[in-house]
Design a protein around this motif. Structure first.
Motif, PDB file in Angstrom:
ATOM      1  N   VAL A 136       0.906  -1.080   0.599  1.00 57.28           N
ATOM      2  CA  VAL A 136       0.125   0.079  -0.294  1.00 57.28           C
ATOM      3  C   VAL A 136       0.760   1.040  -0.255  1.00 57.28           C
ATOM      4  O   VAL A 136       0.521   2.334  -1.208  1.00 57.28           O
ATOM      5  CB  VAL A 136      -1.219  -0.368   0.740  1.00 57.28           C
ATOM      6  N   VAL A 137       1.701   1.166   1.127  1.00 56.67           N
ATOM      7  CA  VAL A 137       2.748   2.647   1.011  1.00 56.67           C
ATOM      8  C   VAL A 137       3.718   2.932  -0.492  1.00 56.67           C
ATOM      9  O   VAL A 137       3.836   3.654  -0.907  1.00 56.67           O
ATOM     10  CB  VAL A 137       3.361   2.187   2.526  1.00 56.67           C
ATOM     11  N   ALA A 138       3.517   1.285  -0.901  1.00 54.14           N
ATOM     12  CA  ALA A 138       5.046   1.397  -2.372  1.00 54.14           C
ATOM     13  C   ALA A 138       3.626   2.120  -3.298  1.00 54.14           C
ATOM     14  O   ALA A 138       3.843   2.860  -4.036  1.00 54.14           O
ATOM     15  CB  ALA A 138       5.558  -0.150  -2.603  1.00 54.14           C
ATOM     16  N   THR A 179      -2.772  -8.464  -7.689  1.00 59.26           N
ATOM     17  CA  THR A 179      -2.229  -7.086  -7.307  1.00 59.26           C
ATOM     18  C   THR A 179      -1.730  -6.570  -8.258  1.00 59.26           C
ATOM     19  O   THR A 179      -1.291  -4.622  -8.646  1.00 59.26           O
ATOM     20  CB  THR A 179      -1.586  -7.115  -5.488  1.00 59.26           C
ATOM     21  N   LEU A 180      -1.031  -6.890  -8.713  1.00 57.72           N
ATOM     22  CA  LEU A 180       0.301  -6.598  -9.469  1.00 57.72           C
ATOM     23  C   LEU A 180      -1.065  -6.283 -10.773  1.00 57.72           C
ATOM     24  O   LEU A 180      -0.018  -5.533 -11.549  1.00 57.72           O
ATOM     25  CB  LEU A 180       1.044  -7.746 -10.400  1.00 57.72           C
ATOM     26  N   GLY A 181      -1.651  -7.497 -10.887  1.00 50.54           N
ATOM     27  CA  GLY A 181      -2.660  -6.652 -12.408  1.00 50.54           C
ATOM     28  C   GLY A 181      -3.128  -5.581 -11.991  1.00 50.54           C
ATOM     29  O   GLY A 181      -3.848  -4.799 -13.094  1.00 50.54           O
ATOM     30  N   ARG A 182      -3.810  -5.174 -10.852  1.00 52.73           N
ATOM     31  CA  ARG A 182      -4.148  -3.643 -10.513  1.00 52.73           C
ATOM     32  C   ARG A 182      -3.716  -2.666 -10.097  1.00 52.73           C
ATOM     33  O   ARG A 182      -3.774  -1.709  -9.474  1.00 52.73           O
ATOM     34  CB  ARG A 182      -5.265  -4.391  -9.209  1.00 52.73           C
ATOM     35  N   VAL A 183      -1.882  -2.965 -10.211  1.00 47.05           N
ATOM     36  CA  VAL A 183      -1.302  -2.001  -9.964  1.00 47.05           C
ATOM     37  C   VAL A 183      -1.383  -0.681 -10.246  1.00 47.05           C
ATOM     38  O   VAL A 183      -1.867   0.683 -10.098  1.00 47.05           O
ATOM     39  CB  VAL A 183       0.237  -1.941 -10.039  1.00 47.05           C
ATOM     40  N   ALA A 184      -1.692  -0.167 -12.352  1.00 49.40           N
ATOM     41  CA  ALA A 184      -1.962   0.534 -12.687  1.00 49.40           C
ATOM     42  C   ALA A 184      -3.228   1.850 -11.923  1.00 49.40           C
ATOM     43  O   ALA A 184      -3.160   2.793 -11.729  1.00 49.40           O
ATOM     44  CB  ALA A 184      -1.806   0.435 -14.216  1.00 49.40           C
ATOM     45  N   ASP A 185      -4.995   0.334 -12.341  1.00 52.57           N
ATOM     46  CA  ASP A 185      -5.495   1.011 -12.129  1.00 52.57           C
ATOM     47  C   ASP A 185      -5.444   2.029 -10.282  1.00 52.57           C
ATOM     48  O   ASP A 185      -6.239   2.287  -9.876  1.00 52.57           O
ATOM     49  CB  ASP A 185      -7.075  -0.269 -11.393  1.00 52.57           C
ATOM     50  N   TYR A 224       8.503  -3.611  -7.120  1.00 51.12           N
ATOM     51  CA  TYR A 224       8.542  -3.400  -5.350  1.00 51.12           C
ATOM     52  C   TYR A 224       7.704  -5.392  -5.265  1.00 51.12           C
ATOM     53  O   TYR A 224       7.991  -6.453  -4.870  1.00 51.12           O
ATOM     54  CB  TYR A 224       7.698  -3.019  -4.440  1.00 51.12           C
ATOM     55  N   LEU A 225       6.070  -5.052  -5.806  1.00 51.74           N
ATOM     56  CA  LEU A 225       5.974  -6.244  -5.937  1.00 51.74           C
ATOM     57  C   LEU A 225       6.282  -7.775  -6.978  1.00 51.74           C
ATOM     58  O   LEU A 225       6.210  -9.006  -5.861  1.00 51.74           O
ATOM     59  CB  LEU A 225       4.039  -6.496  -7.192  1.00 51.74           C
ATOM     60  N   ILE A 226       6.625  -7.614  -7.894  1.00 55.31           N
ATOM     61  CA  ILE A 226       8.688  -8.541  -8.053  1.00 55.31           C
ATOM     62  C   ILE A 226       9.347  -8.829  -7.551  1.00 55.31           C
ATOM     63  O   ILE A 226       9.358 -10.714  -7.387  1.00 55.31           O
ATOM     64  CB  ILE A 226       8.320  -7.942 -10.415  1.00 55.31           C
ATOM     65  N   ALA A 227       9.389  -8.123  -6.929  1.00 51.60           N
ATOM     66  CA  ALA A 227      10.697  -8.444  -6.474  1.00 51.60           C
ATOM     67  C   ALA A 227      10.365  -9.270  -5.312  1.00 51.60           C
ATOM     68  O   ALA A 227      10.697 -10.451  -4.855  1.00 51.60           O
ATOM     69  CB  ALA A 227      11.746  -7.406  -5.454  1.00 51.60           C
ATOM     70  N   GLN A 228       8.976  -9.192  -4.546  1.00 48.70           N
ATOM     71  CA  GLN A 228       8.405  -9.536  -3.106  1.00 48.70           C
ATOM     72  C   GLN A 228       8.178 -11.545  -4.094  1.00 48.70           C
ATOM     73  O   GLN A 228       8.259 -11.783  -3.256  1.00 48.70           O
ATOM     74  CB  GLN A 228       7.293  -8.653  -2.850  1.00 48.70           C
ATOM     75  N   ARG A 229       7.355 -10.962  -4.756  1.00 42.97           N
ATOM     76  CA  ARG A 229       6.835 -12.550  -5.423  1.00 42.97           C
ATOM     77  C   ARG A 229       8.414 -13.338  -5.689  1.00 42.97           C
ATOM     78  O   ARG A 229       8.346 -14.474  -5.247  1.00 42.97           O
ATOM     79  CB  ARG A 229       6.069 -12.774  -7.223  1.00 42.97           C
ATOM     80  N   HIS A 230       9.216 -12.491  -6.376  1.00 38.84           N
ATOM     81  CA  HIS A 230      10.376 -14.272  -6.583  1.00 38.84           C
ATOM     82  C   HIS A 230      10.700 -14.040  -5.181  1.00 38.84           C
ATOM     83  O   HIS A 230      11.982 -15.730  -4.649  1.00 38.84           O
ATOM     84  CB  HIS A 230      12.186 -12.905  -6.778  1.00 38.84           C
ATOM     85  N   VAL A 284       3.715   3.679 -10.953  1.00 35.99           N
ATOM     86  CA  VAL A 284       3.518   2.857 -11.107  1.00 35.99           C
ATOM     87  C   VAL A 284       4.873   1.524 -11.454  1.00 35.99           C
ATOM     88  O   VAL A 284       4.672   0.058 -11.095  1.00 35.99           O
ATOM     89  CB  VAL A 284       2.849   2.503 -12.378  1.00 35.99           C
ATOM     90  N   ASP A 285       5.638   2.015 -12.363  1.00 37.03           N
ATOM     91  CA  ASP A 285       7.098   0.538 -12.701  1.00 37.03           C
ATOM     92  C   ASP A 285       7.589   0.328 -11.297  1.00 37.03           C
ATOM     93  O   ASP A 285       7.764  -0.607 -11.134  1.00 37.03           O
ATOM     94  CB  ASP A 285       7.836   1.546 -13.195  1.00 37.03           C
ATOM     95  N   LYS A 286       7.896   1.357 -10.483  1.00 41.15           N
ATOM     96  CA  LYS A 286       8.511   0.926  -8.704  1.00 41.15           C
ATOM     97  C   LYS A 286       7.691   0.359  -8.230  1.00 41.15           C
ATOM     98  O   LYS A 286       8.411  -1.036  -7.589  1.00 41.15           O
ATOM     99  CB  LYS A 286       8.677   2.142  -8.616  1.00 41.15           C
TER     100      LYS A 286
END
Length: 178
Positions: A102-104, A165-171, A116-122, A110-112
């Protein structure tokens, strides 16, 4: 986790001293944070004071005297009451992962936020692999497997949430910054 109830449960299996309780806790709850000796002895002091355990004598084996403890009837009743109480599902989302996402989304572009979400997923995927390997290890105990199953289920839920959430980041970002 209620340390006092865990210690009562361990004492329900037989008389133990503090060192044995700490070792049994760490073995039986292999994915939990290990107990500190100070926490074990402070908790035993409270349980003794409250009549839930009693001293079963001193033993000495190549070291300092060790007080052994035994579960009392009152301790057994407290343990049974705790075990019989259903744990309510958590009413609030209280997770550092959720809070960071949420804070991110609030403070980054959007890219950052996606990075973050991708790094967390890894990181979650790596931990999932570790736990799966732990379960398959020839030395894995039932305690290890049960703890790993629990952690895997939670990691799987987090991974599904991260993907959604990755799919919803832009929205989300658009909504927050409009």
């Amino acid at each position: 986790m209620s340390t006092s109830h865990v210690l009562l449960g361990l004492l329900a299996t037989g008389t133990m001293h503090g060192y044995e309780l700490k070792r049994a806790h760490d073995e039986r709850l292999p994915q939990a944070r290990p107990l500190a000796f100070g926490q074990v002895y402070a908790t035993l002091g409270r349980l003794l004071r409250d009549g839930l355990v009693a001293s079963a004598g001193q033993e000495r084996s190549a070291g300092p005297d060790r007080t052994a403890y035994v579960l009392t009837e009152q301790g057994r009743a407290a343990l049974d009451q705790w075990l019989g109480t259903v744990e309510p599902p958590m009413p609030y989302v209280n997770s550092p992962l959720f809070t960071k996402v949420v804070v991110a989304l609030l403070v980054t572009n959007v890219d950052k936020a996606r990075d973050y979400l991708i790094a967390q997923r890894h990181a979650h995927t790596d931990r999932l692999r570790e736990l799966t390997a732990l379960k398959a290890a020839p030395s894995a105990t039932v305690d290890d497997v049960v703890a790993a199953d629990y952690a895997i289920a939670h990691l799987d839920a987090d991974l599904r949430w991260l993907q959604t959430t990755l799919g919803r980041v832009a929205d989300w970002h658009r909504e927050v910054h409009s």
